[in-house]
Scaffold this active site. Sequence first.
Site, PDB file in Angstrom:
ATOM      1  N   ASP A   1      -4.674  21.327 -52.451  1.00  0.00           N
ATOM      2  CA  ASP A   1      -4.751  22.259 -51.152  1.00  0.00           C
ATOM      3  C   ASP A   1      -3.922  21.729 -49.921  1.00  0.00           C
ATOM      4  OD1 ASP A   1      -5.872  24.528 -50.215  1.00  0.00           O
ATOM      5  OD2 ASP A   1      -7.211  23.075 -49.104  1.00  0.00           O
TER       6      ASP A   1
ATOM      7  N   GLY B   1       5.751  29.437 -44.375  1.00  0.00           N
ATOM      8  CA  GLY B   1       4.302  29.584 -43.606  1.00  0.00           C
ATOM      9  C   GLY B   1       4.700  29.283 -41.920  1.00  0.00           C
TER      10      GLY B   1
ATOM     11  N   LYS C   1       6.069  26.371 -55.943  1.00  0.00           N
ATOM     12  CA  LYS C   1       5.359  24.926 -55.826  1.00  0.00           C
ATOM     13  C   LYS C   1       5.485  24.407 -57.483  1.00  0.00           C
ATOM     14  CE  LYS C   1       1.271  25.179 -52.842  1.00  0.00           C
ATOM     15  NZ  LYS C   1      -0.227  25.359 -53.593  1.00  0.00           N
TER      16      LYS C   1
ATOM     17  N   ASP D   1       6.489  26.239 -41.579  1.00  0.00           N
ATOM     18  CA  ASP D   1       7.766  25.503 -41.069  1.00  0.00           C
ATOM     19  C   ASP D   1       8.743  25.907 -39.901  1.00  0.00           C
ATOM     20  OD1 ASP D   1       7.874  23.941 -43.228  1.00  0.00           O
ATOM     21  OD2 ASP D   1       8.080  25.087 -44.638  1.00  0.00           O
TER      22      ASP D   1
ATOM     23  N   ARG E   1       3.414  17.663 -49.550  1.00  0.00           N
ATOM     24  CA  ARG E   1       3.334  18.006 -50.479  1.00  0.00           C
ATOM     25  C   ARG E   1       3.869  16.734 -51.221  1.00  0.00           C
ATOM     26  NH1 ARG E   1       1.772  22.842 -50.189  1.00  0.00           N
ATOM     27  NH2 ARG E   1       3.931  22.801 -49.313  1.00  0.00           N
TER      28      ARG E   1
ATOM     29  N   LYS F   1      13.195  18.042 -46.915  1.00  0.00           N
ATOM     30  CA  LYS F   1      11.774  18.864 -47.118  1.00  0.00           C
ATOM     31  C   LYS F   1      11.009  18.063 -47.911  1.00  0.00           C
ATOM     32  CE  LYS F   1       8.168  22.033 -46.500  1.00  0.00           C
ATOM     33  NZ  LYS F   1       8.180  23.138 -46.830  1.00  0.00           N
TER      34      LYS F   1
HETATM   35  P1  IMP Z   1      -2.400  26.424 -50.221  1.00  0.00           P
HETATM   36  O1  IMP Z   1      -2.299  25.018 -49.825  1.00  0.00           O
HETATM   37  O2  IMP Z   1      -1.146  26.791 -50.962  1.00  0.00           O
HETATM   38  O3  IMP Z   1      -4.259  26.724 -49.945  1.00  0.00           O
HETATM   39  O4  IMP Z   1      -1.854  26.676 -48.491  1.00  0.00           O
HETATM   40  C1  IMP Z   1      -1.257  26.866 -47.202  1.00  0.00           C
HETATM   41  C2  IMP Z   1      -0.968  27.366 -46.457  1.00  0.00           C
HETATM   42  O5  IMP Z   1      -0.878  26.201 -45.239  1.00  0.00           O
HETATM   43  C3  IMP Z   1      -0.051  28.242 -46.375  1.00  0.00           C
HETATM   44  O6  IMP Z   1       0.115  29.383 -46.198  1.00  0.00           O
HETATM   45  C4  IMP Z   1       0.916  27.996 -45.268  1.00  0.00           C
HETATM   46  O7  IMP Z   1       0.797  28.571 -44.271  1.00  0.00           O
HETATM   47  C5  IMP Z   1       0.199  26.193 -44.652  1.00  0.00           C
HETATM   48  N1  IMP Z   1       1.067  25.183 -45.148  1.00  0.00           N
HETATM   49  C6  IMP Z   1       1.081  24.917 -46.214  1.00  0.00           C
HETATM   50  N2  IMP Z   1       2.185  24.233 -47.038  1.00  0.00           N
HETATM   51  C7  IMP Z   1       3.235  24.143 -45.924  1.00  0.00           C
HETATM   52  C8  IMP Z   1       4.747  24.300 -45.467  1.00  0.00           C
HETATM   53  O8  IMP Z   1       5.270  22.767 -46.561  1.00  0.00           O
HETATM   54  N3  IMP Z   1       5.324  24.879 -44.529  1.00  0.00           N
HETATM   55  C9  IMP Z   1       4.213  25.702 -44.336  1.00  0.00           C
HETATM   56  N4  IMP Z   1       3.268  25.716 -43.803  1.00  0.00           N
HETATM   57  C10 IMP Z   1       1.923  25.238 -44.818  1.00  0.00           C
END
Ligand code: IMP
Length: 203
Positions: free
Chosen positions: A72, A156, A15, A158, A184, A178
Amino acid sequence: MKIDRIIFATGNEGKMKEVRMILEDLEIEVLSLKEAGIAAAVEENGSTFEENAVLKATEIMKRSGGIVLADDSGLEVDALNKEPGIHSARYMGYDTSYHIKNQNIINRLKGKNGAERSARFVCAIAAALPDGRVLVTKGTMEGEIGYEERGENGFGYDPIFYLPEYGCYSGELPLEIKNSLSHRGKALQLMKDELQKLKEEAS
Ligand code: IMP
């Protein structure tokens, strides 16, 4: 208010890379929590992506005193009542592999086709300012849950996120592409505009 340095409240290096790439030309130094020397575990007990991002940014701002950004994000599947949503990371347990989580979502959509499989990635980004102001931006990436896992890129969910417009899965997209389409990436671009305005206000 002088804006030459901000903290992005994440421990995730991927990130940070994306954030730095997008905010590069603002000429603001962006520090991770680790770089700022903050050991932070903030409980995400809000009921929306926005609430959780604001909670995180505000809490870390209080500990650091400077401008703090936090995000988030998660996956909303319409046919599953927008699950896993804000619980995306903890869906079926933090330690459960994404292969198992992804197969579970595919199984739960058995018998559904096309638009019935609609889903989106959502990202909210909050900026907490020391003067008490809080700014929030949001981005989404629309798609469908595929019938199988595909692609070696991303993380995750994807591998099961199909993008009908592009005819491929999110897990098949090179990172730069992406980032230019993602929830994001979009939320970050909007936050960049907000930070630019703050800089102009300060000068
Ligand atoms: P956090 O925002 O870091 O709490 O992450 C939230 C969760 O959402 C991640 O652990 C993934 O499971 C899912 N997630 C968020 N953004 C993506 C993405 O761009 N690709 C795949 N999974 C995502």
